[in-house]
Design an enzyme around this catalytic site. Sequence first.
Site: not given
Length: 544
Positions: A281, A221
Site C-alpha cells: 500500500e 500498510d
Amino acid sequence: MQLTPDPSAVPSPPVAQQWWRDAVIYQVYVRSFADANGDGEGDLAGIRQRLPQLASLGVDAVWLTPFYVSPLADGGYDVADYRDVDPRFGTLADFDALLATAHDLGLRVIIDIVPNHTSAAHRWFREAVAAEPGAPARQRYMFRPGRGPNGDKPPNNWKSIFGGPAWTRLKRPDGTPEEWYLHLFDAEQPDLNWNNPEVRDEFDDVLRFWLDRGVDGFRIDVAHGMIKDPDLPDIAEGQAAGLLDGNTSLPYFDQDGVHEIYRRWRAICDSYPGQRAMVAEAWVEDARRVARYLRPDELHQAFNFEYLTAPWQAEKLRSVIDDSLSANSDVGAPTTWVLSNHDVTRHPTRFGGGATGARRSRAATLLMLALPGSAYLYQGEELGLPEVTDLPDEVLQDPTWQRSGGVERGRDGCRVPLPWEGTEPPFGFSPDGAQPWLPVPGEWRSLTRKAQQEEPDSTLRMYMAALRLRRELTGLGDGEMTWLEAPEHVLAFRRDPDVVCAVNLGEQAVELALTGDVVLSSAPVEQHGDTVVLPPDTAVWLRG
C-alpha cells in the site's frame, strides 16, 4: 543488516505460474464482514462460515484486514500484539481453522502487516513512556525534544494524515511535560524508528510467525513510510500531508531506505515454499516511483492508486493504464487494478451516485477485469453497495472525525457491515438480529447477497459471470493488450487472441464495428452483425 537469499530457498516458479500475476483478490474488512457470535462485530469464525460464498463468487484469494490485539483506535491498524488475535475477533485457533478452510476451498489468504507504527498500548511503547529520554526503549520510536525555550513547540511542522499535528508531547505522572513523539496518523499510533536494528529484527520474526502458520502473503500498510529523513525538515507551508502525486516530495514518505527493508523481507518470503507474495500500500501517484517497489528482489505487487483515483474519463483512464503497464513491465511485475477499499469512498458513489453511479460502477468492473494483471475487490462491491453518507454523528468512529473537529466524516461510510440475507437490518450480518457496530441501511434489503442471487441481472450475478469468464477465456488475466481505434469517450482493446472489451464513458450511445459474440455486458447492448450499439456508461466483452 543486509540479508542474502537463503540458498535453501525454494526456486522461484516460472513467471507464467506465479499465482499473483492474474489473481482476483477479495478484501475482507474483518469487523464488517460477518459476525458469528452476536456481539455486533465481524469475527474470524464469521468469515470462515462465509468462505464458501467467496469461493462460489470466483475469487482466487482473500485479504484480511488486521485482526490482531488492538484498542481499535484506528480500526485495528493500531496493533498492540502482532502475534495474537484480538478476543473480539476470535483466537489463534480460529485463525488456523479459517486458513485451513480457505485452503481446502482453493483460496489463498493474505494478511495485513502494519510496520510504520504500533498502538500506544503496545508493550514497547508503554516501556518507552516509562523510560527516560535517551533510554534504549525510546530508540524504538521517534522521540525528540521540542523546539522553543521550554520545548513547548513540536520538533517540526509535520501534519497527521488524520488532521492536526503529527507530534504529541508526553507528560510525566506529575504533569511535567517532556519529549514529543511522532505519529503520522492518530496519537494512539506512534511511529516506529526503522533505523533501529531491534525494530527490523522484530518484524522479521513477526513475518516468520505468520508464514510458519501458512499464510500466503502480506499486504503492507503504509509501505512507502517507515523511513524518515533523519534531519526531520519542515514541510512547505500549506503542503498536503498525504498522497504523493509525482510532483510532491515529503520527508517521511517514499524515502530510498524503505527498499532495503523490502529486499530483506523478500529473502524471508522466498525461503518458504508455496509462493508467498507481498503487496504494497504505497500512496505514490507516480507509476515509475511505484515500480521501484516491484523490482525483482523486492515486493510482488503494489496497489494502483493512480487508477483508483482516476476520474470517469476515457482519456485519463487510458493514460493511467498505459503508464501503469509500461512502468511495471520495465521491472517485470504485473499491474494491479482496484476501484475501492476500506479507506476511500465506494466507487458507485464516487462515480456519481444513484442510477448513474451504479451504471458506471458496473461498466468499470468489466473494464478492470479485462485488463492485464491482477484485480482487488473490496467486500460489498460485488453487491453494488454505495457509500453510506448519512450515518449519525454519534456512531462515527474513524479518528479522522475526531481529529478534524467533526469537519471530515472519515471512512466509516465504506465500512458498514455487509447485508447477507433477510428483509430487515442487519440482514444476516449478526445472528438473531443483534445490532452491528455501525447501522446497516434498511434500503439495502434489495442488495443482499441472497436477493441478488435470485435476480438474473443483479450486480452479484454480473460479477460471478465476469470472474468465471475471466478464468475460461484465453487471453484474460496476465498477458498483452492492444488498443483498438474507437470514438471519443470510448475505450476499446483486444486481449490475445480473440477477446475484446469496449467501454462507452460518454453521454451518448455509440455504434462500434466489433466482430465476435457478446459474452457479457454491464447493461443491455444491441448487436447487428458486426456492429454493437453501446449505450452510455456501458461495457461489453466479445469473443471470436
